[in-house]
Motif scaffolding. Sequence first.
Motif, PDB file in Angstrom:
ATOM      1  N   MET A   1       0.853  -1.177   0.000  1.00  0.00           N
ATOM      2  CA  MET A   1       0.000   0.000   0.000  1.00  0.00           C
ATOM      3  C   MET A   1       0.898   1.238   0.000  1.00  0.00           C
ATOM      4  SD  MET A   1      -2.625   1.459   2.948  1.00  0.00           S
ATOM      5  CE  MET A   1      -3.767   0.123   2.857  1.00  0.00           C
ATOM      6  N   SER A   2       0.531   2.209  -0.812  1.00  0.00           N
ATOM      7  CA  SER A   2       1.315   3.438  -0.856  1.00  0.00           C
ATOM      8  C   SER A   2       1.089   4.238   0.426  1.00  0.00           C
ATOM      9  CB  SER A   2       0.918   4.265  -2.085  1.00  0.00           C
ATOM     10  OG  SER A   2      -0.357   4.853  -1.893  1.00  0.00           O
ATOM     11  N   LEU A   3       2.007   5.125   0.717  1.00  0.00           N
ATOM     12  CA  LEU A   3       1.897   5.939   1.919  1.00  0.00           C
ATOM     13  C   LEU A   3       0.699   6.886   1.825  1.00  0.00           C
ATOM     14  CD1 LEU A   3       2.984   6.522   4.688  1.00  0.00           C
ATOM     15  CD2 LEU A   3       4.734   7.954   3.683  1.00  0.00           C
ATOM     16  N   PHE A   4       0.470   7.440   0.631  1.00  0.00           N
ATOM     17  CA  PHE A   4      -0.682   8.324   0.492  1.00  0.00           C
ATOM     18  C   PHE A   4      -1.991   7.541   0.652  1.00  0.00           C
ATOM     19  CE2 PHE A   4      -3.880  10.845  -1.768  1.00  0.00           C
ATOM     20  CZ  PHE A   4      -3.814  11.990  -0.996  1.00  0.00           C
ATOM     21  N   SER A   5      -2.038   6.328   0.180  1.00  0.00           N
ATOM     22  CA  SER A   5      -3.225   5.482   0.385  1.00  0.00           C
ATOM     23  C   SER A   5      -3.451   5.242   1.873  1.00  0.00           C
ATOM     24  CB  SER A   5      -3.072   4.142  -0.331  1.00  0.00           C
ATOM     25  OG  SER A   5      -3.034   4.325  -1.717  1.00  0.00           O
ATOM     26  N   ALA A   6      -2.366   5.073   2.621  1.00  0.00           N
ATOM     27  CA  ALA A   6      -2.480   4.884   4.066  1.00  0.00           C
ATOM     28  C   ALA A   6      -3.042   6.141   4.730  1.00  0.00           C
ATOM     29  CB  ALA A   6      -1.119   4.520   4.666  1.00  0.00           C
ATOM     30  N   ILE A   7      -2.626   7.319   4.241  1.00  0.00           N
ATOM     31  CA  ILE A   7      -3.160   8.574   4.771  1.00  0.00           C
ATOM     32  C   ILE A   7      -4.665   8.639   4.513  1.00  0.00           C
ATOM     33  CG2 ILE A   7      -3.165  11.103   4.463  1.00  0.00           C
ATOM     34  CD1 ILE A   7      -0.115  10.844   3.851  1.00  0.00           C
ATOM     35  N   LEU A   8      -5.059   8.325   3.287  1.00  0.00           N
ATOM     36  CA  LEU A   8      -6.488   8.338   2.940  1.00  0.00           C
ATOM     37  C   LEU A   8      -7.275   7.380   3.829  1.00  0.00           C
ATOM     38  CD1 LEU A   8      -6.319   8.380  -0.966  1.00  0.00           C
ATOM     39  CD2 LEU A   8      -6.988  10.276   0.524  1.00  0.00           C
TER      40      LEU A   8
ATOM     41  N   ASP B   1       4.661   6.454   9.659  1.00  0.00           N
ATOM     42  CA  ASP B   1       6.100   6.704   9.692  1.00  0.00           C
ATOM     43  C   ASP B   1       6.377   8.121   9.196  1.00  0.00           C
ATOM     44  OD1 ASP B   1       8.868   6.656   9.538  1.00  0.00           O
ATOM     45  OD2 ASP B   1       8.957   4.943   8.163  1.00  0.00           O
ATOM     46  N   SER B   2       7.020   8.934  10.008  1.00  0.00           N
ATOM     47  CA  SER B   2       7.335  10.311   9.620  1.00  0.00           C
ATOM     48  C   SER B   2       8.832  10.503   9.386  1.00  0.00           C
ATOM     49  CB  SER B   2       6.846  11.285  10.696  1.00  0.00           C
ATOM     50  OG  SER B   2       7.534  11.048  11.916  1.00  0.00           O
ATOM     51  N   SER B   3       9.567   9.407   9.282  1.00  0.00           N
ATOM     52  CA  SER B   3      11.016   9.496   9.081  1.00  0.00           C
ATOM     53  C   SER B   3      11.332  10.186   7.756  1.00  0.00           C
ATOM     54  CB  SER B   3      11.638   8.103   9.093  1.00  0.00           C
ATOM     55  OG  SER B   3      11.249   7.379   7.932  1.00  0.00           O
ATOM     56  N   PHE B   4      12.551  10.650   7.635  1.00  0.00           N
ATOM     57  CA  PHE B   4      12.985  11.306   6.404  1.00  0.00           C
ATOM     58  C   PHE B   4      12.815  10.368   5.209  1.00  0.00           C
ATOM     59  CE2 PHE B   4      16.400  12.522   3.389  1.00  0.00           C
ATOM     60  CZ  PHE B   4      15.878  13.760   3.013  1.00  0.00           C
ATOM     61  N   ASP B   5      13.173   9.100   5.365  1.00  0.00           N
ATOM     62  CA  ASP B   5      13.027   8.144   4.258  1.00  0.00           C
ATOM     63  C   ASP B   5      11.568   7.974   3.855  1.00  0.00           C
ATOM     64  OD1 ASP B   5      15.745   7.714   4.005  1.00  0.00           O
ATOM     65  OD2 ASP B   5      15.744   5.906   5.254  1.00  0.00           O
ATOM     66  N   ALA B   6      10.670   7.921   4.835  1.00  0.00           N
ATOM     67  CA  ALA B   6       9.241   7.784   4.526  1.00  0.00           C
ATOM     68  C   ALA B   6       8.732   9.028   3.799  1.00  0.00           C
ATOM     69  CB  ALA B   6       8.445   7.544   5.801  1.00  0.00           C
TER      70      ALA B   6
ATOM     71  N   THR C   1       9.928   8.983   0.265  1.00  0.00           N
ATOM     72  CA  THR C   1       9.125   8.027  -0.503  1.00  0.00           C
ATOM     73  C   THR C   1       7.782   8.638  -0.874  1.00  0.00           C
ATOM     74  OG1 THR C   1      10.208   6.157   0.574  1.00  0.00           O
ATOM     75  CG2 THR C   1       8.052   5.736  -0.436  1.00  0.00           C
ATOM     76  N   LEU C   2       7.136   9.295   0.084  1.00  0.00           N
ATOM     77  CA  LEU C   2       5.848   9.938  -0.173  1.00  0.00           C
ATOM     78  C   LEU C   2       6.004  11.063  -1.195  1.00  0.00           C
ATOM     79  CD1 LEU C   2       2.822  10.299   0.433  1.00  0.00           C
ATOM     80  CD2 LEU C   2       3.482  11.717   2.394  1.00  0.00           C
ATOM     81  N   ALA C   3       7.056  11.852  -1.074  1.00  0.00           N
ATOM     82  CA  ALA C   3       7.298  12.937  -2.021  1.00  0.00           C
ATOM     83  C   ALA C   3       7.489  12.391  -3.436  1.00  0.00           C
ATOM     84  CB  ALA C   3       8.517  13.754  -1.589  1.00  0.00           C
ATOM     85  N   ALA C   4       8.248  11.312  -3.563  1.00  0.00           N
ATOM     86  CA  ALA C   4       8.442  10.699  -4.880  1.00  0.00           C
ATOM     87  C   ALA C   4       7.114  10.157  -5.409  1.00  0.00           C
ATOM     88  CB  ALA C   4       9.482   9.589  -4.798  1.00  0.00           C
ATOM     89  N   GLU C   5       6.340   9.539  -4.542  1.00  0.00           N
ATOM     90  CA  GLU C   5       5.032   8.991  -4.924  1.00  0.00           C
ATOM     91  C   GLU C   5       4.106  10.082  -5.462  1.00  0.00           C
ATOM     92  OE1 GLU C   5       1.208   7.279  -2.454  1.00  0.00           O
ATOM     93  OE2 GLU C   5       3.202   6.824  -1.669  1.00  0.00           O
ATOM     94  N   LEU C   6       4.177  11.276  -4.875  1.00  0.00           N
ATOM     95  CA  LEU C   6       3.289  12.367  -5.264  1.00  0.00           C
ATOM     96  C   LEU C   6       3.879  13.267  -6.343  1.00  0.00           C
ATOM     97  CD1 LEU C   6       1.822  13.327  -1.769  1.00  0.00           C
ATOM     98  CD2 LEU C   6       0.833  11.848  -3.529  1.00  0.00           C
TER      99      LEU C   6
ATOM    100  N   LEU D   1       5.558  18.934   0.253  1.00  0.00           N
ATOM    101  CA  LEU D   1       4.847  17.711   0.598  1.00  0.00           C
ATOM    102  C   LEU D   1       3.606  18.013   1.434  1.00  0.00           C
ATOM    103  CD1 LEU D   1       4.888  14.675   0.312  1.00  0.00           C
ATOM    104  CD2 LEU D   1       6.433  14.553   2.257  1.00  0.00           C
ATOM    105  N   HIS D   2       3.726  18.871   2.421  1.00  0.00           N
ATOM    106  CA  HIS D   2       2.581  19.219   3.267  1.00  0.00           C
ATOM    107  C   HIS D   2       1.461  19.821   2.427  1.00  0.00           C
ATOM    108  CE1 HIS D   2       0.222  21.516   6.236  1.00  0.00           C
ATOM    109  NE2 HIS D   2       0.447  20.455   6.988  1.00  0.00           N
ATOM    110  N   LYS D   3       1.802  20.805   1.612  1.00  0.00           N
ATOM    111  CA  LYS D   3       0.800  21.473   0.775  1.00  0.00           C
ATOM    112  C   LYS D   3       0.185  20.489  -0.221  1.00  0.00           C
ATOM    113  CE  LYS D   3       1.149  25.849  -0.007  1.00  0.00           C
ATOM    114  NZ  LYS D   3      -0.030  26.374   0.585  1.00  0.00           N
ATOM    115  N   THR D   4       0.996  19.626  -0.798  1.00  0.00           N
ATOM    116  CA  THR D   4       0.498  18.670  -1.788  1.00  0.00           C
ATOM    117  C   THR D   4      -0.404  17.630  -1.149  1.00  0.00           C
ATOM    118  OG1 THR D   4       2.451  19.032  -3.163  1.00  0.00           O
ATOM    119  CG2 THR D   4       1.202  17.012  -3.563  1.00  0.00           C
ATOM    120  N   VAL D   5      -0.049  17.134   0.026  1.00  0.00           N
ATOM    121  CA  VAL D   5      -0.898  16.153   0.708  1.00  0.00           C
ATOM    122  C   VAL D   5      -2.255  16.772   1.009  1.00  0.00           C
ATOM    123  CG1 VAL D   5      -1.232  14.891   2.879  1.00  0.00           C
ATOM    124  CG2 VAL D   5       0.925  14.678   1.636  1.00  0.00           C
TER     125      VAL D   5
END
Length: 126
Positions: A1-8, A76-81, A84-89, A106-110
């Motif tokens: 599951m993508s990180l953005f999907s997890a947020i949703l 996960d709020s680590s830099f790597d996570a 990954t989310l930034a690349a996904e978006l 990333l904040h504005k885009t999410v």
Amino acid sequence: MSLFSAILEKLGFGNKPQPTTPPAASPTAAAPAAPAPAAISPVDVVAKLEGLAASNPQKLNWKTSIVDLLKLLGLDSSFDARKTLAAELGCPPEKMADSAQMNMWLHKTVLQRLADNGGNIPKELL
């Protein structure tokens, strides 16, 4: 599951209403009618996040910080996570090279993507 999907999912975006059965086409219609798209159920993102923040022992500023937003959702709020989310978006490469720029983008885009998916995000946060 993508990180953005997890947020949703954490915010309840997966709980969409069941589509209704489209009305029967009239006998004189030349082509069959396409089913009506299911209405997007609005998600009160602000109320959900403020509720989570109120019950969280940490003082998290989800309105301006992607790290705090992810922490509030128990993700996960680590830099790597975040990378990954930034690349996904689709974060631009020049912003990916600077963590502060990436975090702001990333904040504005999410928040914008949450709004695009039916979340009620106030304009001042977009």
